[in-house]
Scaffold this motif. Structure first.
Motif, mmCIF file in Angstrom:
data_model
loop_
_atom_site.group_PDB
_atom_site.id
_atom_site.type_symbol
_atom_site.label_atom_id
_atom_site.label_comp_id
_atom_site.label_asym_id
_atom_site.label_seq_id
_atom_site.Cartn_x
_atom_site.Cartn_y
_atom_site.Cartn_z
ATOM 1 N N LYS A 161 0.831 -1.197 0.000
ATOM 2 C CA LYS A 161 0.000 0.000 0.000
ATOM 3 C C LYS A 161 0.867 1.250 0.000
ATOM 4 C CE LYS A 161 -3.682 2.287 2.607
ATOM 5 N NZ LYS A 161 -4.530 2.232 3.816
ATOM 6 N N GLU A 162 0.522 2.196 -0.847
ATOM 7 C CA GLU A 162 1.292 3.433 -0.941
ATOM 8 C C GLU A 162 1.155 4.258 0.336
ATOM 9 O OE1 GLU A 162 3.628 6.410 -2.834
ATOM 10 O OE2 GLU A 162 3.261 4.294 -3.255
ATOM 11 N N PRO A 163 2.283 4.738 0.904
ATOM 12 C CA PRO A 163 2.189 5.612 2.081
ATOM 13 C C PRO A 163 1.356 6.848 1.779
ATOM 14 C CG PRO A 163 4.452 4.872 1.737
ATOM 15 C CD PRO A 163 3.671 4.453 0.535
ATOM 16 N N ALA A 164 0.804 7.417 2.837
ATOM 17 C CA ALA A 164 -0.096 8.555 2.650
ATOM 18 C C ALA A 164 0.621 9.780 2.101
ATOM 19 C CB ALA A 164 -0.772 8.890 3.976
ATOM 20 N N GLY A 165 1.872 10.002 2.499
ATOM 21 C CA GLY A 165 2.591 11.194 2.077
ATOM 22 C C GLY A 165 3.737 10.887 1.136
ATOM 23 N N LEU A 166 4.298 11.955 0.567
ATOM 24 C CA LEU A 166 5.458 11.833 -0.309
ATOM 25 C C LEU A 166 6.709 12.113 0.526
ATOM 26 C CD1 LEU A 166 4.074 13.689 -3.465
ATOM 27 C CD2 LEU A 166 4.213 11.216 -3.082
ATOM 28 N N ASP A 167 6.993 11.184 1.429
ATOM 29 C CA ASP A 167 8.098 11.356 2.370
ATOM 30 C C ASP A 167 9.364 10.727 1.800
ATOM 31 O OD1 ASP A 167 6.484 12.641 4.315
ATOM 32 O OD2 ASP A 167 5.717 10.688 4.948
ATOM 33 N N ILE A 168 10.379 11.554 1.601
ATOM 34 C CA ILE A 168 11.640 11.135 1.010
ATOM 35 C C ILE A 168 12.667 10.945 2.118
ATOM 36 C CG2 ILE A 168 13.510 11.846 -0.546
ATOM 37 C CD1 ILE A 168 11.330 13.612 -1.965
ATOM 38 N N LEU A 169 13.469 9.898 1.990
ATOM 39 C CA LEU A 169 14.493 9.588 2.982
ATOM 40 C C LEU A 169 15.854 9.497 2.297
ATOM 41 C CD1 LEU A 169 15.155 8.686 5.933
ATOM 42 C CD2 LEU A 169 14.746 6.324 5.159
ATOM 43 N N CYS A 170 16.879 10.042 2.957
ATOM 44 C CA CYS A 170 18.258 9.933 2.486
ATOM 45 C C CYS A 170 19.103 9.514 3.686
ATOM 46 C CB CYS A 170 18.741 11.268 1.919
ATOM 47 S SG CYS A 170 20.438 11.257 1.285
ATOM 48 N N VAL A 171 19.815 8.381 3.573
ATOM 49 C CA VAL A 171 20.556 7.824 4.707
ATOM 50 C C VAL A 171 22.028 7.675 4.348
ATOM 51 C CG1 VAL A 171 20.794 5.860 6.278
ATOM 52 C CG2 VAL A 171 18.512 6.566 5.508
ATOM 53 N N GLY A 172 22.892 8.205 5.193
ATOM 54 C CA GLY A 172 24.330 8.066 4.989
ATOM 55 C C GLY A 172 25.060 9.203 5.669
ATOM 56 N N VAL A 173 26.336 8.981 5.977
ATOM 57 C CA VAL A 173 27.141 10.042 6.554
ATOM 58 C C VAL A 173 27.019 11.286 5.679
ATOM 59 C CG1 VAL A 173 29.208 9.214 5.349
ATOM 60 C CG2 VAL A 173 29.449 10.680 7.347
ATOM 61 N N VAL A 174 26.851 12.456 6.293
ATOM 62 C CA VAL A 174 26.683 13.692 5.527
ATOM 63 C C VAL A 174 28.064 14.105 5.025
ATOM 64 C CG1 VAL A 174 25.785 16.045 5.539
ATOM 65 C CG2 VAL A 174 24.710 14.284 6.968
#
Length: 340
Positions: A161-174
């Motif tokens: 099921k598609e999440p309700a929002g368009l939430d973007i995630l970026c993971v990694g050392v900055v």
């Protein structure tokens, strides 16, 4: 040390929660898993080249030492000397010479260290091929041990099921090589009701991280830098996210990408290094690296096309079955440690 004993030289702070990185996670899983294969592991944290040299001198003649690639790169002379009396295996998480800011000295040091090693363990097929292309290791001395994935239960993984929002995630050392600045430049070109969370340590590249934080403020709260998250907090981020973005300039494999796929989260990533192999099986969009316009266009296409979002999510969910396990990773490292 006698029998199946190995000294493992790692950078200082691999257990420090403020320094979470893919390399540290990998090292910890190897350290903690080799016992199941009959190895007695002595872990030595090193702060600098002097520490590394001293640790190598302490390894008894004829014994085996596993050296993290960053440690090897910092002490190539000591490593070359050590190979005259002990068996040296280097765990190369990356190809340092492939980074845009690599110097000629970096390339020389990496060449010295890796060519001297009895064996080199790498985390992706791309890394192995890059070492061979650059003349950094012979094919019969390279073993591939891709990072594993801690698979969440089917009930806790993201569903179809598609999440309700368009939430973007970026993971990694900055960090510059992770490309968070590219992501912000792309987001600056977008409309819509998206949000973005950037998860990762600020410590190793403080000036760059501070610059990213300053740039994020112009988005009025829609972009949030969380710092390091681990365990349940990070798993919760994957569950709530509709898309993982990996805008890396350089990447050997992409452990965050594999973790996202374990949660059934689709991926938008730069087509660089080992990333194409990591997303084999679908559920991903690839764009050219260091190209904010291309990344923005792909994000816009994903946001405005519900059918595309559902297809990518279904593909990501299906790809979970083919993900590597940490037990397989440790087994591959154990085999590489055995004298040939």
């Amino acid at each position: 040390m006698t029998g199946r004993a190995v000294a493992f030289l790692v950078p200082e702070g691999i257990d420090d929660p403020a320094r979470v990185s893919g390399g540290n996670v990998y090292d910890r899983r190897v350290r903690d898993g080799l016992g199941a294969h009959g190895w007695h592991v002595t872990t030595v944290e090193t702060r600098d080249s002097s520490d590394a040299a001293a640790a190598l001198r302490e390894v008894p003649r004829g014994a085996t030492v596993l050296v993290d690639g960053l440690v090897a790169l910092g002490a190539p002379g000591a490593l070359v000397e050590a190979t005259t009396r002990i068996r040296v295996v280097v765990l190369a998480h990356m190809v340092a010479a492939a980074f845009p800011d690599a110097t000629a000295e970096t390339a020389v040091d990496e060449c010295r260290a890796l060519n001297a090693a009895d064996h080199v363990i790498v985390t992706s097929r791309w890394t192995a091929e890059e070492l061979l292309r650059r003349g950094l290791a012979a094919s019969d001395r390279v073993a591939i041990a891709p990072p594993g994935v801690d698979m969440p239960s089917a009930s806790s993984a993201t569903g179809s099921k598609e999440p309700a929002g368009l939430d973007i995630l970026c993971v990694g050392v900055v960090a510059p090589h992770k490309g968070q600045d590219v992501l912000l430049a792309a987001l600056d070109q977008l409309e819509g009701s998206w949000t973005c969370r950037i998860v990762g340590s600020w410590r190793p590249f403080g000036a760059f991280a501070s610059s990213v934080a300053r740039d994020a403020r112009r988005f009025s709260g829609r972009v949030r830098l969380t710092g390091v998250l681990d365990g349940a907090e990070l798993a919760a981020e994957y569950r709530r996210s509709a898309l993982l973005v990996a805008p890396s300039r350089v990447e050997s494999s992409g452990m965050a990408i594999a973790e996202a796929r374990g949660h059934g989260v689709p991926v938008l990533a730069a087509a660089v290094g080992g990333i194409p192999d990591t997303v084999a099986g679908g559920g991903a969009i690839l764009v050219p690296p260091d190209d904010p316009a291309a990344l923005a266009a792909a994000l816009d296409g994903w946001m405005t096309d519900p059918a595309l979002r559902l297809r990518l999510r279904a593909e990501a969910r299906s790809a979970r079955a083919g993900l590597p396990t940490w037990s397989a990773t440790v087994a591959a490292v154990s085999r590489a440690l055995e004298p040939s």
